[in-house]
Design a protein around this motif. Structure first.
Motif, PDB file in Angstrom:
ATOM      1  N   LEU A 157       0.870  -1.182   0.000  1.00 18.15           N
ATOM      2  CA  LEU A 157       0.000   0.000   0.000  1.00 18.15           C
ATOM      3  C   LEU A 157       0.904   1.228   0.000  1.00 18.15           C
ATOM      4  N   LEU A 158       0.847   1.999  -1.072  1.00 19.41           N
ATOM      5  CA  LEU A 158       1.709   3.165  -1.221  1.00 19.41           C
ATOM      6  C   LEU A 158       0.900   4.439  -1.034  1.00 19.41           C
ATOM      7  N   PRO A 159       1.525   5.489  -0.460  1.00 20.96           N
ATOM      8  CA  PRO A 159       0.848   6.785  -0.424  1.00 20.96           C
ATOM      9  C   PRO A 159       0.682   7.294  -1.846  1.00 20.96           C
ATOM     10  N   GLY A 160      -0.559   7.547  -2.233  1.00 17.90           N
ATOM     11  CA  GLY A 160      -0.804   7.941  -3.621  1.00 17.90           C
ATOM     12  C   GLY A 160      -1.865   9.005  -3.706  1.00 17.90           C
ATOM     13  N   ASN A 166      -0.986  10.387 -11.240  1.00 16.31           N
ATOM     14  CA  ASN A 166      -0.775   9.572 -12.433  1.00 16.31           C
ATOM     15  C   ASN A 166       0.376   8.616 -12.159  1.00 16.31           C
ATOM     16  N   ALA A 167       0.074   7.433 -11.643  1.00 21.19           N
ATOM     17  CA  ALA A 167       1.098   6.448 -11.287  1.00 21.19           C
ATOM     18  C   ALA A 167       1.188   5.400 -12.376  1.00 21.19           C
ATOM     19  N   THR A 168       2.414   4.901 -12.614  1.00 25.89           N
ATOM     20  CA  THR A 168       2.630   3.845 -13.602  1.00 25.89           C
ATOM     21  C   THR A 168       3.429   2.718 -12.966  1.00 25.89           C
ATOM     22  N   LEU A 169       3.238   1.538 -13.504  1.00 23.09           N
ATOM     23  CA  LEU A 169       3.908   0.341 -12.995  1.00 23.09           C
ATOM     24  C   LEU A 169       4.828  -0.196 -14.082  1.00 23.09           C
ATOM     25  N   THR A 170       6.108  -0.388 -13.752  1.00 28.01           N
ATOM     26  CA  THR A 170       7.080  -0.891 -14.713  1.00 28.01           C
ATOM     27  C   THR A 170       7.844  -2.066 -14.119  1.00 28.01           C
ATOM     28  N   GLY A 171       8.584  -2.759 -14.971  1.00 19.48           N
ATOM     29  CA  GLY A 171       9.366  -3.912 -14.547  1.00 19.48           C
ATOM     30  C   GLY A 171       9.050  -5.111 -15.421  1.00 19.48           C
ATOM     31  N   ASP A 172       9.873  -6.166 -15.313  1.00 19.76           N
ATOM     32  CA  ASP A 172       9.640  -7.383 -16.088  1.00 19.76           C
ATOM     33  C   ASP A 172       8.293  -7.990 -15.715  1.00 19.76           C
ATOM     34  N   TYR A 173       7.487  -8.255 -16.718  1.00 23.04           N
ATOM     35  CA  TYR A 173       6.157  -8.844 -16.549  1.00 23.04           C
ATOM     36  C   TYR A 173       5.266  -7.985 -15.639  1.00 23.04           C
ATOM     37  N   ALA A 174       5.456  -6.662 -15.702  1.00 24.40           N
ATOM     38  CA  ALA A 174       4.613  -5.764 -14.906  1.00 24.40           C
ATOM     39  C   ALA A 174       3.150  -5.866 -15.305  1.00 24.40           C
TER      40      ALA A 174
END
Length: 295
Positions: free
Chosen positions: A40-43, A48-56
Motif C-alpha cells: 500500500l503506497l501513499p498515492g 498519475n502512477a505507472t507500474l514498470t518492470g519485467d512482466y509488470a
C-alpha cells in the motif's frame, strides 16, 4: 478555511515521501484481481502512477478510498514460471521499488522419472539386496514438492524406502518365477497429490546346474531413510518381516544416531531434531534359538 478530515488526510499523503521499497506476497493461481498483501503506497486518486518492470502487466495499480495505491493481480500467477517479481511504481514524487513473492500452492502432481522396469534376479539373491531405485519430481516448493514412495498394494517380497525410492528384497525368492510391484508416489501437500504408478517386474531364474540352496544369511542389513519433516518420538519405520523364526535388531550407525530401534519389534523412532535428511543403518540378527548377546 476549515479542512475536513478526508481532505486533510489527502493533503498529508501528498506531502509524504514515497518509501524506497515495498514487499508483498500473493498465492499462485489466485483469481484475477486478488490484492497483493503488504503493498500500500501513499498515492491519491488524482496522481498519475505507472507500474514498470519485467512482466509488470501481470499486475495493475488500484486506488483506495483512503488515497493509497494498491496492487492486484491481472492474471493467474504461476510460481513455477516466476517466483519473485521486481517492479517499480513511478509517482510524481519519486519511484518506489516493489518486490512481490508468489507463494506456492500444491498444484503439481508428482511424476516418476522413467517408466516401468524389468529386472532379472536370481532365486538365491540375498535378503536386503537393492533390486532397483526409482526417482520422481514435483514442481512445487518446500513440503509440497517432497515426494514419498510406496507400494500399492504392499508386497511381502519387496520393501520400498519411502524417501529414496529404493526397492529391496525382504523375503526369499525360492519358488517364485515372476513378481510385479506397483510403485506409487505422492507429494507432501496438506491434501496430497498422487502421481501415475509405475511397475517393477521381476523375472526370477536359477542357474543351469541344480544345487543345494544356500542357507539364509545370518544377518541382513537395510538402509532406512529418515524424513526431514519427522517430529521427535515419531515412529519412522518398522523393519520388514523376515523368514527368521527368531531374530533381534541392532543399530549400526554412529553413537549420535538420530533414531533408536526397539530390539525385539524392529520399530525405529526419532530421538533428536534433524536439520537435513539423514540415513541410518540397521542390522537384523538371526538368533535361531541362541542366547542373545548385548548390543
Amino acid at each position: 478555511m476549515t479542512l475536513t478530515g478526508p481532505v486533510l488526510l489527502h493533503l498529508l499523503l501528498l506531502l509524504l515521501p514515497v518509501s524506497a521499497r515495498y514487499f508483498g506476497h500473493i498465492a499462485e493461481n489466485s483469481p484475477v484481481g486478488t490484492p497483493v498483501s503488504g503493498v500500500l503506497l501513499p498515492g491519491g486518486s488524482h496522481l498519475n502512477a505507472t507500474l514498470t518492470g519485467d512482466y509488470a502487466s501481470d499486475f495493475r495499480l488500484v486506488h483506495h478510498r483512503d488515497h493509497r495505491l494498491g496492487l492486484v493481480s491481472a492474471k493467474a500467477l504461476d510460481r513455477e514460471f516466476i517466483a519473485m517479481y521486481q517492479l517499480t511504481v513511478q509517482l510524481p514524487r519519486g519511484a518506489a521499488a516493489v518486490q512481490v513473492e508468489v507463494s506456492d500452492r500444491n498444484d503439481n502432481i508428482p511424476r516418476f522419472i522413467g517408466g516401468n522396469r524389468t529386472v532379472e534376479v536370481h532365486a538365491l539373491t540375498p535378503l536386503g539386496t537393492e533390486l532397483a531405485r526409482f526417482d520422481a519430481k514435483d514442481g512445487d516448493a518446500e513440503s509440497n514438492g517432497r515426494v514419498t514412495f510406496y507400494a500399492s498394494p504392499e508386497s511381502h517380497l519387496l520393501h520400498v524406502a519411502p524417501q529414496t525410492g529404493q526397492v529391496r528384497l525382504v523375503r526369499s525368492l525360492l519358488g517364485v518365477r515372476q513378481a510385479t510391484l506397483r510403485l506409487c508416489v505422492r507429494d507432501g501437500g496438506s491434501v496430497a497429490l498422487i502421481g501415475d504408478p509405475v511397475f517393477l517386474h521381476l523375472n526370477v531364474h536359477r542357474s543351469g546346474n541344480p544345487r543345494k540352496p544356500r542357507a539364509v544369511r545370518e544377518d541382513v542389513v537395510l538402509s532406512v531413510s529418515v524424513p526431514q519433516q519427522a517430529a521427535l518420538g515419531d515412529l519412522l519405520f518398522t523393519v520388514p518381516d523376515q523368514r527368521f523364526q527368531q531374530r533381534w535388531f541392532q543399530m549400526l550407525s554412529e553413537a549420535d544416531s538420530p533414531v533408536q530401534i526397539e530390539r525385539d519389534s524392529g520399530r525405529v523412532y526419532l530421538t533428536r531434531d534433524l536439520l537435513e535428511p539423514a540415513e541410518v543403518l540397521l542390522k537384523i540378527h538371526n538368533s535361531r534359538g541362541k542366547k542373545r548377546g548385548s548390543l
